[in-house]
Design an enzyme around this catalytic site. Structure first.
Site, short mmCIF file in Angstrom:
data_model
loop_
_atom_site.label_atom_id
_atom_site.label_comp_id
_atom_site.label_asym_id
_atom_site.label_seq_id
_atom_site.Cartn_x
_atom_site.Cartn_y
_atom_site.Cartn_z
N ARG A 236 0.85 -1.18 0.00
CA ARG A 236 0.00 0.00 0.00
C ARG A 236 0.89 1.24 0.00
NH1 ARG A 236 -3.20 -2.80 -1.65
NH2 ARG A 236 -5.34 -3.23 -0.96
N GLU A 265 -3.58 7.88 -5.29
CA GLU A 265 -3.76 7.22 -6.59
C GLU A 265 -5.06 7.65 -7.24
OE1 GLU A 265 -3.52 3.01 -5.90
OE2 GLU A 265 -1.44 3.10 -5.22
N HIS A 284 -0.64 0.46 -10.12
CA HIS A 284 -1.32 -0.46 -9.20
C HIS A 284 -1.86 -1.69 -9.95
CE1 HIS A 284 -3.46 -0.51 -5.04
NE2 HIS A 284 -3.16 -1.74 -5.43
#
Length: 337
Positions: A236, A265, A284
């Site tokens: 994360r 993000e 991601h």
């Protein structure tokens, strides 16, 4: 005739999964880009919520759904959920671990190889015409063999990364809450955090985001690392203090970073970390394979359907409240306890 419980679903499901849910609940399906108003309306009578792990689910949201007894998220992370509040309210929080371990571990090793051989820089050198113009190529890479891989987090994904690092001849050390790695992992040695940071050539992060792990990698801890070391993050974004990492990369305090996750993000276009030559940023994609995403969806639906039908789910983050979640009936009287 029994009345099926109501539910809110924000995931896009195929016909078969919709039929499966139709047997256990009356679902309201929200389309992509749904409004807050539509979400609140669907939650008002819902006993179940099947959603991505990107939707913030704090106490305010849970208060909108007094009958809620399961939140089934699509993803392994659950830091979007106020877990203490959900547990207090008797809401089962489910996630999809395990099924994405291989995909994330594969990407992690790919990121390490990309760092070691300058794959991104060399590909850009060719595509931007540098090779054709006979310009000086990017610098030499470095061998994985004999290098020390430091893993923070030695759970399913951490161990899958260690397993993949072995054939490359990397030496593995790890930091976690336990010092005994277990049977079959005797070649992976425990280290206190600061010792691991000083020792590793590659640092790879595999922890959940909690109050304890937020900004675990910061100015102090980065200062312990070798100037030749690389940081890899597929966990994360907020596990790393991104401002501190950007500063360290800018002055060459460490050699580089490969990040699949960021603190925010997507990042702002002007985020300074995006312009650094020694930072490789991915959008991601840790679980982004056809097979893995299908397995994650299957598990998220299975978790949800199990609780909605009064059965224990395959995966639950707070199993201590399952008895409450599975047996209590819907209604205002079953709000916060």
């Amino acid at each position: 005739m029994s009345v099926l419980p109501n539910a809110c679903v924000t995931l896009q499901l195929g016909a078969e999964d919709q039929r499966r849910l139709g047997a256990v609940c009356n679902a309201v399906y929200l389309s992509p880009g749904f409004t807050g108003e539509a979400f609140r309306a669907a939650l008002a009578e819902a006993e179940g919520l099947l959603c991505s792990n990107q939707i913030p689910l704090g106490a305010e949201v849970m208060a909108l759904a007094p009958s809620l007894r399961v939140i089934s998220g699509f993803g392994v992370g659950y830091n979007n959920v106020d877990l203490a509040e959900a547990t207090l309210r008797g809401i089962a929080v489910c996630n999809t671990p395990g099924v994405l371990s291989a995909a994330v571990a594969d990407l992690t090793i790919g990121m390490i190889i990309a760092a070691s051989r300058g794959i991104v820089a060399n590909a850009a050198f060719v595509s931007e015409g540098g090779w054709a113009r006979r310009e000086a190529a990017p610098g030499l890479g470095w061998d994985l063999h004999g290098k020390t891989l430091g893993l923070i987090g030695f759970g399913r994904i951490g161990k899958a990364v260690a397993e993949r690092a072995r054939p490359f001849g990397m030496r593995v050390v790890y930091h976690d809450t336990f010092e005994d790695p277990g049977s079959g992992w005797q070649d992976c040695q425990y280290r206190p955090l600061d010792d691991l940071l000083r020792e590793c050539d590659v640092l790879s992060l595999h922890v959940n985001l909690t109050d304890e792990t937020k900004h675990l990698i910061n100015r102090r801890t980065l200062g312990l690392m070798k100037p030749t070391a690389w940081v890899v993050n597929t966990s994360r974004g907020p596990v790393i203090d991104q401002a501190a990492l950007t500063a360290a990369l800018s002055v060459g305090q460490i050699a580089g970073a490969v990040l699949d996750v960021l603190e925010v993000e997507p990042p702002a276009a002007e985020d300074p970390i995006l312009s650094l030559g020694n930072a490789i940023i991915l959008p991601h994609i840790g679980s982004a394979t056809v097979e893995t995403r299908a397995a994650m969806l299957e598990l998220a639906v299975a978790n949800f359907a199990a609780v909605m039908s009064g059965n224990a789910p395959p995966e639950c983050v707070n199993p201590e409240i399952l008895d409450r979640a599975l047996t209590r009936k819907a209604g205002p009287g079953n709000q916060r306890r």
